[in-house]
Design a protein around this motif. Structure first.
Motif, PDB file in Angstrom:
ATOM      1  N   GLY A 200     -35.387  71.617 -36.958  1.00  0.00           N
ATOM      2  CA  GLY A 200     -34.703  72.874 -36.664  1.00  0.00           C
ATOM      3  C   GLY A 200     -34.187  73.043 -35.256  1.00  0.00           C
ATOM      4  O   GLY A 200     -33.511  74.031 -34.968  1.00  0.00           O
TER       5      GLY A 200
ATOM      6  N   PRO B 181     -31.706  71.720 -33.414  1.00  0.00           N
ATOM      7  CA  PRO B 181     -30.261  71.959 -33.218  1.00  0.00           C
ATOM      8  C   PRO B 181     -29.844  73.377 -33.603  1.00  0.00           C
ATOM      9  O   PRO B 181     -29.006  73.992 -32.931  1.00  0.00           O
ATOM     10  CB  PRO B 181     -29.605  70.912 -34.123  1.00  0.00           C
ATOM     11  CG  PRO B 181     -30.621  69.823 -34.246  1.00  0.00           C
ATOM     12  CD  PRO B 181     -31.937  70.529 -34.262  1.00  0.00           C
ATOM     13  N   ARG B 182     -30.402  73.893 -34.680  1.00  0.00           N
ATOM     14  CA  ARG B 182     -30.062  75.254 -35.081  1.00  0.00           C
ATOM     15  C   ARG B 182     -30.566  76.257 -34.049  1.00  0.00           C
ATOM     16  O   ARG B 182     -29.888  77.235 -33.748  1.00  0.00           O
ATOM     17  CB  ARG B 182     -30.664  75.551 -36.456  1.00  0.00           C
ATOM     18  CG  ARG B 182     -30.246  76.886 -37.044  1.00  0.00           C
ATOM     19  CD  ARG B 182     -28.761  76.925 -37.387  1.00  0.00           C
ATOM     20  NE  ARG B 182     -28.447  75.923 -38.383  1.00  0.00           N
ATOM     21  CZ  ARG B 182     -28.535  76.121 -39.699  1.00  0.00           C
ATOM     22  NH1 ARG B 182     -28.928  77.295 -40.158  1.00  0.00           N
ATOM     23  NH2 ARG B 182     -28.198  75.168 -40.531  1.00  0.00           N
TER      24      ARG B 182
ATOM     25  N   ALA C  22     -28.245  76.453 -31.148  1.00  0.00           N
ATOM     26  CA  ALA C  22     -27.066  77.262 -31.451  1.00  0.00           C
ATOM     27  C   ALA C  22     -27.386  78.743 -31.360  1.00  0.00           C
ATOM     28  O   ALA C  22     -26.581  79.543 -30.859  1.00  0.00           O
ATOM     29  CB  ALA C  22     -26.533  76.906 -32.838  1.00  0.00           C
ATOM     30  N   TRP C  23     -28.565  79.124 -31.823  1.00  0.00           N
ATOM     31  CA  TRP C  23     -28.970  80.537 -31.727  1.00  0.00           C
ATOM     32  C   TRP C  23     -29.087  80.962 -30.271  1.00  0.00           C
ATOM     33  O   TRP C  23     -28.669  82.059 -29.905  1.00  0.00           O
ATOM     34  CB  TRP C  23     -30.311  80.757 -32.419  1.00  0.00           C
ATOM     35  CG  TRP C  23     -30.306  80.536 -33.893  1.00  0.00           C
ATOM     36  CD1 TRP C  23     -29.222  80.460 -34.716  1.00  0.00           C
ATOM     37  CD2 TRP C  23     -31.457  80.377 -34.732  1.00  0.00           C
ATOM     38  NE1 TRP C  23     -29.630  80.255 -36.018  1.00  0.00           N
ATOM     39  CE2 TRP C  23     -30.989  80.207 -36.050  1.00  0.00           C
ATOM     40  CE3 TRP C  23     -32.823  80.365 -34.500  1.00  0.00           C
ATOM     41  CZ2 TRP C  23     -31.862  80.017 -37.138  1.00  0.00           C
ATOM     42  CZ3 TRP C  23     -33.694  80.181 -35.571  1.00  0.00           C
ATOM     43  CH2 TRP C  23     -33.207  80.018 -36.871  1.00  0.00           C
TER      44      TRP C  23
ATOM     45  N   GLU D 137     -28.191  86.527 -37.409  1.00  0.00           N
ATOM     46  CA  GLU D 137     -27.927  85.221 -38.005  1.00  0.00           C
ATOM     47  C   GLU D 137     -28.071  85.281 -39.526  1.00  0.00           C
ATOM     48  O   GLU D 137     -27.298  84.666 -40.268  1.00  0.00           O
ATOM     49  CB  GLU D 137     -28.880  84.180 -37.425  1.00  0.00           C
ATOM     50  CG  GLU D 137     -28.673  83.885 -35.948  1.00  0.00           C
ATOM     51  CD  GLU D 137     -27.318  83.252 -35.664  1.00  0.00           C
ATOM     52  OE1 GLU D 137     -26.809  82.510 -36.531  1.00  0.00           O
ATOM     53  OE2 GLU D 137     -26.770  83.508 -34.568  1.00  0.00           O
TER      54      GLU D 137
ATOM     55  N   CYS E  68     -27.304  82.684 -42.482  1.00  0.00           N
ATOM     56  CA  CYS E  68     -28.280  81.650 -42.120  1.00  0.00           C
ATOM     57  C   CYS E  68     -29.635  81.941 -42.753  1.00  0.00           C
ATOM     58  O   CYS E  68     -30.378  82.818 -42.292  1.00  0.00           O
ATOM     59  CB  CYS E  68     -28.422  81.559 -40.599  1.00  0.00           C
ATOM     60  SG  CYS E  68     -29.575  80.270 -40.073  1.00  0.00           S
TER      61      CYS E  68
ATOM     62  N   LEU F 215     -32.175  79.920 -42.733  1.00  0.00           N
ATOM     63  CA  LEU F 215     -33.254  79.440 -41.867  1.00  0.00           C
ATOM     64  C   LEU F 215     -33.742  80.568 -40.964  1.00  0.00           C
ATOM     65  O   LEU F 215     -34.947  80.711 -40.731  1.00  0.00           O
ATOM     66  CB  LEU F 215     -32.789  78.251 -41.030  1.00  0.00           C
ATOM     67  CG  LEU F 215     -33.853  77.643 -40.104  1.00  0.00           C
ATOM     68  CD1 LEU F 215     -35.059  77.146 -40.904  1.00  0.00           C
ATOM     69  CD2 LEU F 215     -33.260  76.520 -39.258  1.00  0.00           C
ATOM     70  N   ALA F 216     -32.825  81.375 -40.472  1.00  0.00           N
ATOM     71  CA  ALA F 216     -33.226  82.523 -39.655  1.00  0.00           C
ATOM     72  C   ALA F 216     -34.079  83.488 -40.467  1.00  0.00           C
ATOM     73  O   ALA F 216     -35.070  84.025 -39.973  1.00  0.00           O
ATOM     74  CB  ALA F 216     -31.987  83.231 -39.108  1.00  0.00           C
TER      75      ALA F 216
END
Length: 223
Positions: A17, A19-20, A23-24, A58, A63, A65-66
């Protein structure tokens, strides 16, 4: 899926996670200094509202994942709430929490987000126990026109996976539908697997099939 599986799933997500999260961090100052998902969870504990606001922004952008991070931060609270409720299991709370996260009205309720989510989840779990629920028999799944042929475990898995990928059903509902309609579990067997009551399984199935029916054309085109 139970609490242990949720914890293991989050550990697995945490491994990929970063990289994500990066970005956040670029989009949300409240997440400054976070490198991985565990950092984000800790940030929620330190300064809840700003970090949850960032995550829910997000979520609003699609998203999942968020949303999963928000769920993870709320998981201890769900366990505590379920222990004081003899009429529901922890996964009942988790499933309702997931739906509340996806639909949270951030612009209207930007403060006390964790408390709001907990209270909304409690109300939703209690509402499920009210009289008048129409239970769905498993054979009704085959009534979706043009989507599922008799005894089609492979096609059913593909259909349900497509619904999950498109965000039409949440992961818990997807898992329950797969167990019942693709694997042939009884309500009682599925209830044991997910730590909920058989009635809750039937309610999940009812809700899931209603969603699939509403998106029948979209799903049929995607298969």
């Amino acid at each position: 899926m139970g609490v242990a599986e949720l914890v293991r799933e989050f550990e697995w997500l945490s491994e990929t996670g970063a990289p994500r999260v990066a970005a956040w961090v670029d989009r949300h100052p409240a997440l400054a200094g976070c490198v991985n998902l565990a950092d984000v969870v800790e940030a929620v504990r330190t300064d809840p509202d700003p970090v949850l606001q960032a995550l829910l922004r997000e979520v609003g952008a699609g998203c999942l994942l968020a949303a999963r991070v928000v769920l993870q931060t709320m998981l201890p609270k769900m366990i505590v709430m379920s222990r004081s409720d003899r009429g529901a299991f922890v996964m009942d709370y988790v499933a309702q929490l997931w739906l509340r996260i996806l639909a949270y009205p951030l612009d209207r309720r930007p403060r006390r987000i964790a408390a709001n989510l907990a209270l909304d989840t409690l109300k939703a779990v209690q509402a499920e126990r009210r009289p008048g629920v129409v239970l769905l028999e498993p054979h009704r799944f085959a009534e979706l026109p043009g989507m599922v042929a008799p005894d089609p475990p492979r096609e059913t898995r593909g259909l349900l996976r497509t619904a999950l990928d498109r965000g039409l059903v949440d992961p818990h509902t997807h898992a329950v539908l797969t167990s019942v309609y693709a694997e042939g579990c009884s309500d009682k067997e599925a209830a044991g697997r997910y730590g909920v009551s058989p009635v809750t399984i039937q309610r999940r199935c009812q809700r899931g099939v209603r969603i699939l029916s509403a998106h029948a054309v979209e799903l049929a085109d995607a298969l």
